[in-house]
Design a protein around this motif. Structure first.
Motif, PDB file in Angstrom:
ATOM      1  N   VAL A   2       0.865  -1.181   0.000  1.00 42.88           N
ATOM      2  CA  VAL A   2       0.000   0.000   0.000  1.00 42.88           C
ATOM      3  C   VAL A   2       0.900   1.228   0.000  1.00 42.88           C
ATOM      4  CG1 VAL A   2      -1.698   1.335   1.311  1.00 42.88           C
ATOM      5  CG2 VAL A   2      -1.883  -1.161   1.201  1.00 42.88           C
ATOM      6  N   ILE A   3       0.770   2.044  -1.031  1.00 39.46           N
ATOM      7  CA  ILE A   3       1.619   3.228  -1.172  1.00 39.46           C
ATOM      8  C   ILE A   3       0.749   4.483  -1.113  1.00 39.46           C
ATOM      9  CG2 ILE A   3       3.358   4.381  -2.578  1.00 39.46           C
ATOM     10  CD1 ILE A   3       4.167   1.562  -1.675  1.00 39.46           C
ATOM     11  N   LEU A   4       1.140   5.432  -0.295  1.00 41.02           N
ATOM     12  CA  LEU A   4       0.406   6.692  -0.147  1.00 41.02           C
ATOM     13  C   LEU A   4       1.290   7.832  -0.632  1.00 41.02           C
ATOM     14  CD1 LEU A   4      -0.792   6.056   3.529  1.00 41.02           C
ATOM     15  CD2 LEU A   4      -1.892   5.281   1.416  1.00 41.02           C
ATOM     16  N   LEU A   5       0.804   8.603  -1.600  1.00 44.77           N
ATOM     17  CA  LEU A   5       1.556   9.741  -2.128  1.00 44.77           C
ATOM     18  C   LEU A   5       1.042  11.039  -1.486  1.00 44.77           C
ATOM     19  CD1 LEU A   5       1.685   8.901  -5.954  1.00 44.77           C
ATOM     20  CD2 LEU A   5       3.092   7.991  -4.073  1.00 44.77           C
ATOM     21  N   VAL A  62       4.792  12.756   8.018  1.00 42.46           N
ATOM     22  CA  VAL A  62       6.189  12.595   7.602  1.00 42.46           C
ATOM     23  C   VAL A  62       6.324  11.388   6.665  1.00 42.46           C
ATOM     24  CG1 VAL A  62       8.555  12.238   8.385  1.00 42.46           C
ATOM     25  CG2 VAL A  62       6.973  13.603   9.773  1.00 42.46           C
ATOM     26  N   PRO A  63       6.835  11.586   5.461  1.00 47.75           N
ATOM     27  CA  PRO A  63       6.989  10.471   4.512  1.00 47.75           C
ATOM     28  C   PRO A  63       8.035   9.475   4.991  1.00 47.75           C
ATOM     29  CG  PRO A  63       7.140  12.612   3.395  1.00 47.75           C
ATOM     30  CD  PRO A  63       7.235  12.878   4.859  1.00 47.75           C
ATOM     31  N   ASP A  64       7.817   8.225   4.656  1.00 48.75           N
ATOM     32  CA  ASP A  64       8.843   7.203   4.889  1.00 48.75           C
ATOM     33  C   ASP A  64       9.976   7.377   3.892  1.00 48.75           C
ATOM     34  OD1 ASP A  64       7.433   5.642   6.979  1.00 48.75           O
ATOM     35  OD2 ASP A  64       6.000   5.274   5.368  1.00 48.75           O
ATOM     36  N   ILE A  65       9.601   7.788   2.686  1.00 49.77           N
ATOM     37  CA  ILE A  65      10.590   8.072   1.641  1.00 49.77           C
ATOM     38  C   ILE A  65      10.312   9.474   1.126  1.00 49.77           C
ATOM     39  CG2 ILE A  65      11.471   7.404  -0.633  1.00 49.77           C
ATOM     40  CD1 ILE A  65      10.494   4.559  -0.057  1.00 49.77           C
ATOM     41  N   GLU A  66      11.259  10.384   1.343  1.00 46.44           N
ATOM     42  CA  GLU A  66      11.047  11.772   0.938  1.00 46.44           C
ATOM     43  C   GLU A  66      11.452  11.968  -0.521  1.00 46.44           C
ATOM     44  OE1 GLU A  66      11.681  16.163   2.816  1.00 46.44           O
ATOM     45  OE2 GLU A  66      13.492  14.919   2.665  1.00 46.44           O
ATOM     46  N   PRO A 103      -1.180  -3.052   6.862  1.00 47.22           N
ATOM     47  CA  PRO A 103       0.083  -3.798   6.750  1.00 47.22           C
ATOM     48  C   PRO A 103       0.813  -3.435   5.454  1.00 47.22           C
ATOM     49  CG  PRO A 103      -1.742  -5.250   7.336  1.00 47.22           C
ATOM     50  CD  PRO A 103      -2.350  -3.931   6.987  1.00 47.22           C
ATOM     51  N   ASN A 104       2.098  -3.309   5.559  1.00 46.35           N
ATOM     52  CA  ASN A 104       2.915  -3.072   4.369  1.00 46.35           C
ATOM     53  C   ASN A 104       2.608  -1.736   3.686  1.00 46.35           C
ATOM     54  OD1 ASN A 104       5.055  -3.994   2.848  1.00 46.35           O
ATOM     55  ND2 ASN A 104       3.814  -5.270   1.483  1.00 46.35           N
ATOM     56  N   ALA A 105       2.263  -0.711   4.494  1.00 44.19           N
ATOM     57  CA  ALA A 105       1.955   0.617   3.936  1.00 44.19           C
ATOM     58  C   ALA A 105       3.178   1.519   4.023  1.00 44.19           C
ATOM     59  CB  ALA A 105       0.791   1.250   4.675  1.00 44.19           C
ATOM     60  N   THR A 106       3.397   2.317   2.988  1.00 43.39           N
ATOM     61  CA  THR A 106       4.541   3.226   2.918  1.00 43.39           C
ATOM     62  C   THR A 106       4.070   4.578   2.384  1.00 43.39           C
ATOM     63  OG1 THR A 106       6.026   1.376   2.444  1.00 43.39           O
ATOM     64  CG2 THR A 106       6.839   3.586   1.940  1.00 43.39           C
ATOM     65  N   ILE A 107       4.530   5.654   3.023  1.00 40.80           N
ATOM     66  CA  ILE A 107       4.203   7.005   2.564  1.00 40.80           C
ATOM     67  C   ILE A 107       5.396   7.552   1.792  1.00 40.80           C
ATOM     68  CG2 ILE A 107       3.630   9.363   3.256  1.00 40.80           C
ATOM     69  CD1 ILE A 107       2.254   8.242   5.701  1.00 40.80           C
ATOM     70  N   ILE A 108       5.125   8.062   0.598  1.00 39.35           N
ATOM     71  CA  ILE A 108       6.183   8.595  -0.265  1.00 39.35           C
ATOM     72  C   ILE A 108       5.795  10.003  -0.706  1.00 39.35           C
ATOM     73  CG2 ILE A 108       7.402   8.304  -2.467  1.00 39.35           C
ATOM     74  CD1 ILE A 108       6.988   5.299  -2.192  1.00 39.35           C
ATOM     75  N   GLY A 109       6.742  10.920  -0.666  1.00 38.34           N
ATOM     76  CA  GLY A 109       6.471  12.299  -1.088  1.00 38.34           C
ATOM     77  C   GLY A 109       7.194  13.300  -0.220  1.00 38.34           C
ATOM     78  N   SER A 110       6.536  14.431   0.027  1.00 33.64           N
ATOM     79  CA  SER A 110       7.163  15.513   0.788  1.00 33.64           C
ATOM     80  C   SER A 110       6.232  16.022   1.878  1.00 33.64           C
ATOM     81  CB  SER A 110       7.546  16.656  -0.158  1.00 33.64           C
ATOM     82  OG  SER A 110       6.409  17.113  -0.872  1.00 33.64           O
TER      83      SER A 110
END
Length: 556
Positions: free
Chosen positions: A455-458, A525-529, A478-485
């Motif tokens: 699960v990806i959240l932008l 806060v993104p997991d991956i900025e 489960p298995n969720a990741t936030i990507i962005g700024s």
């Protein structure tokens, strides 16, 4: 030696004299605090038995005449006494089951001996200890209504005129005390609210012109550092004028304005405006200068939102054209281009058909699902899940304002209910104090057939309020990741403050993670900025989406 002694005596004498005399600022700042305190605490005032505006108008000239601490204290003592007896009651012990949030509660000023006499401090403390416990006349908080926090029964002044000093002061005092007691994030402001009070008084005391009054009010709202704050003036010299715009949406990157989306094809083409066009000056001002000079005029929780809002402000105006400097093909080019009206026929044509119709959800290459949260509705969620159930990942694009779909979606993403948010609500029995709402809000349900893919959240600075709430909700899957700024950093419902000629809003209850970590100002806060770059925009890439696709394939 004698000269040194004389100088020392002079300094001591001046210090003693200065401590015994109040400035207009000090007197008004203190009066504002006492007036607001009594409005929400005094048993004979908070219930609405007094015309509290009128009481302010009565006390102001007496305050103005007071020259010493003793005189000032006596004026306030007599004023408080005139409101009637405050009966002592046996205070109930705090409910051990209730958890209080006290970071905003600050009544220490009551004991300030440099301002108040001991007797006055004692009287104010007595009011605090025996404060009003009934239904408030001037404020209501009800989670079941659309307007959750309401400031009731305030006298409206249809004939409000800015030269009336009393009405300018009243407007200022009302708003300052609304925020003092009912803004949950007061403790997170860059500048302490007490200091803002003292610094803003001279602006409201100026009998300059109408624009100066509304400008002061706007500057006051900006001090909340809240992205929910919007200041809307619906009267003034420009109220009958038509605001004109740049024919494209833009973004500030590296102190440059970059075109990210064309708003009107034919208009932009006529001016040679393309996606990726770089603007370095607006009316001879560099973008760095524009950033610096507008900080007191644009409300934002953080820098990302400030720059986003500044872009629209910098590229709109009431004139017919604007002088811009562009950086193209390695050189700077200056030219004057025309602004365009929002209702221009070309714009309407663009809105009606030129824009590509968006899909609510779809399957991308490599069996990856994509959901546009801005247009997905609750009724579409079952079909969306059925279509994307077998994908290896679903990307939920929340760089927009979703349509209340988070709870419905969460039922398909979680194997069981998950905690994701805590709230604080104002405690009207002790204004300024807040109460942690019972329990922790959950989402999801018992569902063994939940979605098993990634699960990806932008997110980005466009993700504000309900967008941030949605991200918090979906992130517990489960298995969720936030990507962005960085997101806008303003979550929770809004309260509205209205007065003659303008209205404004601010956040009225607090939203926190289950561990009580703040979201206000910080955002989600993104997991991956990942941030957009000028190069990426010019190449037509969605760098945040690209990074999400890379992560899905590589796990990195």
């Amino acid at each position: 030696m004698k000269n040194k002694i004389l100088l020392l005596l002079l300094v001591v004498a001046q210090t003693a004299f200065g401590s015994n005399n109040f400035t207009e600022n000090q007197k008004l700042a203190t009066t504002c605090k006492v007036w607001g305190f009594l409005k929400y605490y005094h048993p004979n005032v908070a219930g609405g038995s007094k015309n509290w505006d009128e009481q302010l108008f009565i006390i102001l000239p007496l305050v103005e005449k007071a020259q010493t601490k003793e005189e000032f204290s006596l004026v306030l003592e007599n004023w408080i006494a005139s409101q009637g007896e405050v009966k002592k009651y046996e205070a109930t012990k705090p409910d051990s089951k209730v958890e209080y949030f006290t970071k905003n509660l600050n009544l220490k000023w009551i004991d300030d001996s440099s301002v108040f006499s001991k007797n006055l401090s004692k009287k104010l403390k007595f009011v605090e200890d025996n404060r009003y416990q009934g239904k408030h006349y001037y404020v209501q908080y009800d989670l079941d209504t659309g307007n959750i926090l309401q400031f009731n029964n305030e006298v409206k002044y249809p004939n409000f005129k800015w030269p009336d000093k009393n009405l300018r002061i009243l407007t200022f005092f009302r708003y300052w005390n609304y925020v003092e007691y009912f803004f949950p994030y007061k403790y997170q402001m860059d500048q302490k609210w007490d200091i803002t009070l003292e610094k803003m008084i001279p602006l409201f005391m100026e009998d300059k012109n109408e624009d100066a009054f509304y400008d002061a009010m706007q500057r006051l709202t900006v001090k909340l550092n809240d992205s929910h704050v919007v200041f809307y003036r619906y009267s003034g010299p420009d109220s009958n004028k038509i605001l004109n715009y740049f024919p494209a949406k833009c973004k500030i990157i590296d102190e440059k304005i970059v075109v990210t989306e064309i708003r009107a094809d034919s208009l932009a083409e006529a001016q040679n405006i393309k996606i990726g066009t770089v603007i370095t000056k607006v009316n001879n001002k560099t973008i760095k200068e524009i950033i610096a000079e507008n900080r007191d005029l644009i409300a934002a929780s953080n820098e990302a939102v400030y720059l986003d809002r500044l872009t629209e402000s910098a590229l709109s105006g009431y004139s017919d054209n604007v002088k811009l400097e562009f950086f193209q093909d390695g050189k700077y080019i200056t030219k004057t281009i025309n602004w365009y009206n929002e209702h221009d026929s070309h714009r309407n044509e663009y809105k009606k058909g030129a824009k590509i119709k968006k899909e609510k959800f779809k399957v991308l290459d490599n069996n990856i699902g994509y959901v546009d949260m801005e247009i997905l509705q609750v009724i579409n969620v079952p079909d969306m899940i059925e279509t994307l159930q077998s994908t290896k990942a679903i990307i939920f694009d929340i760089r927009n304002h979703p349509k209340d779909t988070n709870y419905s979606i969460a039922e398909y993403l979680n194997p069981e209910p998950k905690e994701f948010v805590k709230f604080i609500d104002p405690d009207l029995s002790f204004p300024g104090r807040y109460i942690w709402r019972n329990g922790i809000e959950t989402c999801g349900r018992i569902n063994p057939d939940y979605y098993k893919g990634k699960v990806i959240l932008l997110v980005n600075e466009k993700s504000i309020s309900h967008s941030e709430y949605t991200a918090m909700c979906l992130k517990v899957a489960p298995n969720a990741t936030i990507i962005g700024s960085q997101t806008a950093g303003a979550d929770g419902a809004n309260a509205c403050f209205q007065s003659k000629g303008f209205q404004t809003w601010f956040t009225c209850y607090g939203v926190f993670y289950p561990n009580k970590k703040e979201t206000q100002r910080i955002g989600i806060v993104p997991d991956i900025e990942v941030k957009q770059t000028i190069k990426g925009i010019q190449e037509g890439r969605d760098e945040v989406l690209d990074r999400a696709l890379q992560f899905i394939e590589t796990g990195k």
